[in-house]
Design an enzyme around this catalytic site. Structure first.
Site, PDB file in Angstrom:
ATOM      1  N   THR A  27       4.367  21.447  51.535  1.00 45.87           N
ATOM      2  CA  THR A  27       3.457  20.328  51.797  1.00 45.87           C
ATOM      3  C   THR A  27       4.200  19.276  52.612  1.00 45.87           C
ATOM      4  O   THR A  27       5.302  18.885  52.257  1.00 45.87           O
ATOM      5  CB  THR A  27       3.003  19.706  50.457  1.00 45.87           C
ATOM      6  OG1 THR A  27       2.253  20.684  49.747  1.00 45.87           O
ATOM      7  CG2 THR A  27       2.176  18.457  50.676  1.00 45.87           C
ATOM      8  N   GLN A  57      -1.744  28.710  51.549  1.00 44.81           N
ATOM      9  CA  GLN A  57      -1.680  28.512  50.097  1.00 44.81           C
ATOM     10  C   GLN A  57      -2.813  27.587  49.673  1.00 44.81           C
ATOM     11  O   GLN A  57      -2.986  26.511  50.248  1.00 44.81           O
ATOM     12  CB  GLN A  57      -0.338  27.894  49.701  1.00 44.81           C
ATOM     13  CG  GLN A  57      -0.174  27.812  48.199  1.00 44.81           C
ATOM     14  CD  GLN A  57       1.081  27.078  47.778  1.00 44.81           C
ATOM     15  OE1 GLN A  57       1.259  25.907  48.094  1.00 44.81           O
ATOM     16  NE2 GLN A  57       1.963  27.746  47.070  1.00 44.81           N
ATOM     17  N   HIS A 127      -2.027  29.389  44.393  1.00 41.88           N
ATOM     18  CA  HIS A 127      -0.876  28.679  43.812  1.00 41.88           C
ATOM     19  C   HIS A 127      -1.091  28.482  42.308  1.00 41.88           C
ATOM     20  O   HIS A 127      -1.929  27.701  41.884  1.00 41.88           O
ATOM     21  CB  HIS A 127      -0.751  27.329  44.515  1.00 41.88           C
ATOM     22  CG  HIS A 127       0.539  26.609  44.256  1.00 41.88           C
ATOM     23  ND1 HIS A 127       1.584  27.157  43.551  1.00 41.88           N
ATOM     24  CD2 HIS A 127       0.948  25.371  44.624  1.00 41.88           C
ATOM     25  CE1 HIS A 127       2.583  26.278  43.505  1.00 41.88           C
ATOM     26  NE2 HIS A 127       2.224  25.193  44.148  1.00 41.88           N
ATOM     27  N   ASN A 130       4.296  25.336  39.757  1.00 44.46           N
ATOM     28  CA  ASN A 130       4.706  23.938  39.923  1.00 44.46           C
ATOM     29  C   ASN A 130       3.824  22.908  39.221  1.00 44.46           C
ATOM     30  O   ASN A 130       3.765  21.747  39.630  1.00 44.46           O
ATOM     31  CB  ASN A 130       4.806  23.586  41.417  1.00 44.46           C
ATOM     32  CG  ASN A 130       5.967  24.307  42.098  1.00 44.46           C
ATOM     33  OD1 ASN A 130       6.800  24.920  41.419  1.00 44.46           O
ATOM     34  ND2 ASN A 130       6.038  24.252  43.409  1.00 44.46           N
ATOM     35  N   TYR A 132       0.512  22.646  38.925  1.00 47.27           N
ATOM     36  CA  TYR A 132      -0.812  22.291  39.445  1.00 47.27           C
ATOM     37  C   TYR A 132      -1.897  22.964  38.589  1.00 47.27           C
ATOM     38  O   TYR A 132      -1.586  23.626  37.589  1.00 47.27           O
ATOM     39  CB  TYR A 132      -0.901  22.631  40.944  1.00 47.27           C
ATOM     40  CG  TYR A 132       0.051  21.743  41.724  1.00 47.27           C
ATOM     41  CD1 TYR A 132      -0.251  20.390  41.921  1.00 47.27           C
ATOM     42  CD2 TYR A 132       1.283  22.204  42.168  1.00 47.27           C
ATOM     43  CE1 TYR A 132       0.635  19.540  42.577  1.00 47.27           C
ATOM     44  CE2 TYR A 132       2.178  21.364  42.824  1.00 47.27           C
ATOM     45  CZ  TYR A 132       1.855  20.037  43.027  1.00 47.27           C
ATOM     46  OH  TYR A 132       2.734  19.189  43.649  1.00 47.27           O
ATOM     47  N   GLY A 274      12.918  27.098  51.697  1.00 45.94           N
ATOM     48  CA  GLY A 274      12.085  25.904  51.782  1.00 45.94           C
ATOM     49  C   GLY A 274      12.774  24.816  52.594  1.00 45.94           C
ATOM     50  O   GLY A 274      12.501  24.617  53.780  1.00 45.94           O
ATOM     51  N   ARG A 275      13.706  24.140  51.949  1.00 50.64           N
ATOM     52  CA  ARG A 275      14.344  22.980  52.599  1.00 50.64           C
ATOM     53  C   ARG A 275      15.092  23.373  53.868  1.00 50.64           C
ATOM     54  O   ARG A 275      15.078  22.633  54.849  1.00 50.64           O
ATOM     55  CB  ARG A 275      15.265  22.284  51.591  1.00 50.64           C
ATOM     56  CG  ARG A 275      14.468  21.639  50.470  1.00 50.64           C
ATOM     57  CD  ARG A 275      15.296  21.341  49.269  1.00 50.64           C
ATOM     58  NE  ARG A 275      15.780  22.565  48.633  1.00 50.64           N
ATOM     59  CZ  ARG A 275      16.622  22.597  47.612  1.00 50.64           C
ATOM     60  NH1 ARG A 275      17.097  21.465  47.126  1.00 50.64           N
ATOM     61  NH2 ARG A 275      16.997  23.744  47.086  1.00 50.64           N
ATOM     62  N   TYR A 302       8.174  13.748  53.501  1.00 45.24           N
ATOM     63  CA  TYR A 302       6.754  13.426  53.287  1.00 45.24           C
ATOM     64  C   TYR A 302       6.268  12.199  54.060  1.00 45.24           C
ATOM     65  O   TYR A 302       5.354  11.526  53.617  1.00 45.24           O
ATOM     66  CB  TYR A 302       6.500  13.189  51.791  1.00 45.24           C
ATOM     67  CG  TYR A 302       6.834  14.363  50.899  1.00 45.24           C
ATOM     68  CD1 TYR A 302       6.122  15.548  50.985  1.00 45.24           C
ATOM     69  CD2 TYR A 302       7.864  14.277  49.966  1.00 45.24           C
ATOM     70  CE1 TYR A 302       6.421  16.625  50.149  1.00 45.24           C
ATOM     71  CE2 TYR A 302       8.167  15.345  49.122  1.00 45.24           C
ATOM     72  CZ  TYR A 302       7.445  16.517  49.228  1.00 45.24           C
ATOM     73  OH  TYR A 302       7.735  17.571  48.408  1.00 45.24           O
TER      74      TYR A 302
HETATM   75  C1  LIG Z   1       8.944  19.199  51.214  1.00 50.07           C
HETATM   76  C2  LIG Z   1       8.590  20.255  50.205  1.00 50.07           C
HETATM   77  C3  LIG Z   1       7.257  20.547  49.969  1.00 50.07           C
HETATM   78  C4  LIG Z   1       6.907  21.580  49.092  1.00 50.07           C
HETATM   79  N1  LIG Z   1       5.582  21.895  48.936  1.00 50.07           N
HETATM   80  C5  LIG Z   1       5.241  22.983  48.203  1.00 50.07           C
HETATM   81  C6  LIG Z   1       3.894  23.419  48.145  1.00 50.07           C
HETATM   82  O1  LIG Z   1       2.983  22.822  48.744  1.00 50.07           O
HETATM   83  N2  LIG Z   1       3.627  24.531  47.418  1.00 50.07           N
HETATM   84  C7  LIG Z   1       4.591  25.232  46.744  1.00 50.07           C
HETATM   85  O2  LIG Z   1       4.295  26.248  46.119  1.00 50.07           O
HETATM   86  N3  LIG Z   1       5.883  24.829  46.777  1.00 50.07           N
HETATM   87  C8  LIG Z   1       6.216  23.747  47.501  1.00 50.07           C
HETATM   88  N4  LIG Z   1       7.536  23.377  47.589  1.00 50.07           N
HETATM   89  C9  LIG Z   1       8.559  24.210  46.924  1.00 50.07           C
HETATM   90  C10 LIG Z   1       9.120  25.239  47.916  1.00 50.07           C
HETATM   91  O3  LIG Z   1       8.125  26.168  48.308  1.00 50.07           O
HETATM   92  C11 LIG Z   1      10.314  26.016  47.323  1.00 50.07           C
HETATM   93  O4  LIG Z   1       9.901  26.737  46.195  1.00 50.07           O
HETATM   94  C12 LIG Z   1      11.466  25.090  46.941  1.00 50.07           C
HETATM   95  O5  LIG Z   1      11.735  24.157  47.974  1.00 50.07           O
HETATM   96  C13 LIG Z   1      12.727  25.895  46.641  1.00 50.07           C
HETATM   97  O6  LIG Z   1      13.187  26.563  47.799  1.00 50.07           O
HETATM   98  P1  LIG Z   1      14.491  26.016  48.616  1.00 50.07           P
HETATM   99  O7  LIG Z   1      15.595  25.903  47.591  1.00 50.07           O
HETATM  100  O8  LIG Z   1      14.767  27.072  49.646  1.00 50.07           O
HETATM  101  O9  LIG Z   1      14.124  24.682  49.199  1.00 50.07           O
HETATM  102  C14 LIG Z   1       7.915  22.314  48.416  1.00 50.07           C
HETATM  103  C15 LIG Z   1       9.254  21.998  48.649  1.00 50.07           C
HETATM  104  C16 LIG Z   1       9.599  20.989  49.531  1.00 50.07           C
HETATM  105  C17 LIG Z   1      11.061  20.709  49.796  1.00 50.07           C
END
Ligand SMILES: Cc1cc2nc3c(=O)[nH]c(=O)nc-3n(C[C@H](O)[C@H](O)[C@H](O)COP(=O)(O)O)c2cc1C
Length: 325
Positions: A27, A57, A127, A130, A132, A274-275, A302
């Site tokens: 997001t 998603q 989804h 987390n 939701y 993700g990050r 964000y």
């Molecule tokens: C900016 C941001 C937004 C995220 N938004 C979502 C989301 O909308 N839906 C979701 O399932 N996970 C979301 N996540 C979680 C990521 O999909 C992921 O599971 C999490 O960042 C761990 O992966 P990483 O260690 O590679 O960052 C978000 C993470 C970040 C950093």
């Protein structure tokens, strides 16, 4: 040396992937106030898409809705039970959903799936992670209903199964995935023992023949790292699911390679970043070339509608040279 399976092709239902590196759902708050995508969003995804497929998603917030936004938009916050996510003032007090509202929720997921398909997405991801709405129905910490949607493992799985069936009816199982975070404590979640509940739901959605399941490691809470000593294994889920599996949570090139090559050589795993994908538009290229990702800046994750921290992360010189060649 055996080949790096991370860089090997993989078939996920109708999708022929060139490698097993994926972008996690993220997001970013860069669309309009009316939630309409803009050319900026096209640029961001185009930067990160090197010949790829894209799933949309879909989720509802439930008690995780931001109180201020709900008040401003005149939306009542609803959830399985009248239980707040936490004491954090950003959350409001939810009202327990009626059966009619639950039925409308199933329909809303089906409608969203149809819209995603019509917009051209390759797949839809439901989804259930987390903290939701669907995760709130699944777990007893947020679901204390005494009707057929709560009170037992089977009842807590019911809405997720209804939603998944409805989405599958619209777009087909081969275009449907599901995301789960059995161990996440984000937004007031995590049952005392999540394994029986998640075993039930994994078995049920497996029977529907979905294209993939996506799991989040316990070392991540939402988008934050948690202490390694509080981590738990996803082993039980790996044992239950033999089709393509997406896994996310604190991976880098080395640990991802280790997961697919050494820990689960018999599973078809796509490792999601993700990050690192926020900060690195050419991430698969860098993994292949053993180049480091750009550092990410959490403070720009964000910023609403802003290109800053969104489309301004640089490609590697090596990547730019390779596309010019
Ligand atoms: C900016 C941001 C937004 C995220 N938004 C979502 C989301 O909308 N839906 C979701 O399932 N996970 C979301 N996540 C979680 C990521 O999909 C992921 O599971 C999490 O960042 C761990 O992966 P990483 O260690 O590679 O960052 C978000 C993470 C970040 C950093």
């Amino acid at each position: 040396m055996s080949p790096n399976r991370l860089l090997q092709p993989l078939q996920v239902s109708t999708m022929a992937l060139h490698h097993r590196i994926g972008m996690a759902p993220l997001t970013r708050f860069r669309s309009t106030d009316d939630h309409v995508p803009t050319p900026l969003n096209v640029e961001y995804y185009a930067q990160r898409a090197s010949g790829c497929y894209m799933a949309c998603q879909i989720f509802a917030m439930g008690r995780a809705a931001v109180k201020e936004v709900a008040e401003r938009e005149g939306i009542q916050i609803t959830a399985p039970s009248a239980l707040r996510a936490s004491d954090d003032p950003q959350y409001g007090d939810p009202v327990a959903m009626t059966k009619k509202q639950i039925g409308m929720t199933v329909q809303a997921f089906a409608d969203a799936a149809r819209n995603a398909r019509d917009a051209g997405f390759d797949a839809v991801e439901i989804h259930v992670g987390n903290g939701y709405l669907l995760d709130q129905f699944l777990q007893d910490v947020s679901n204390q209903r005494d009707d057929e949607y709560g009170g037992s493992i089977e009842n807590r799985s019911r809405l997720i199964v209804e939603v998944t069936r409805a989405v599958v009816d619209v777009i087909g199982a081969d275009r449907t995935g599901i995301r789960l975070s059995p161990w996440s404590t984000f937004q007031g979640m995590c049952m005392a023992d999540p394994i029986p509940q998640f075993t039930d739901i994994i078995r049920k959605v497996d029977a529907l023949g979905l294209a993939y399941m996506s799991l989040i490691e316990s070392r991540i809470s939402g988008s934050e790292q948690v202490s390694e000593k509080n981590t738990n294994s996803l082993e039980f889920a790996y044992k239950l699911w033999k089709r393509p599996l997406l896994v996310a949570g604190g991976y880098n090139a080395e640990t991802a390679q280790k997961l697919v090559n050494e820990q689960y050589p018999d599973h078809n795993i796509i490792v999601l970043f993700g990050r690192h994908y926020v900060s690195t538009p050419d991430l698969p290229f860098r993994v292949k070339q053993s180049l480091s990702p750009n550092p990410y800046n959490r403070s720009t994750f964000y910023i609403q509608k802003s290109p800053q921290g969104y489309t301004d992360y640089p490609f590697s010189h090596e990547y730019l040279q390779s596309v010019q060649a």
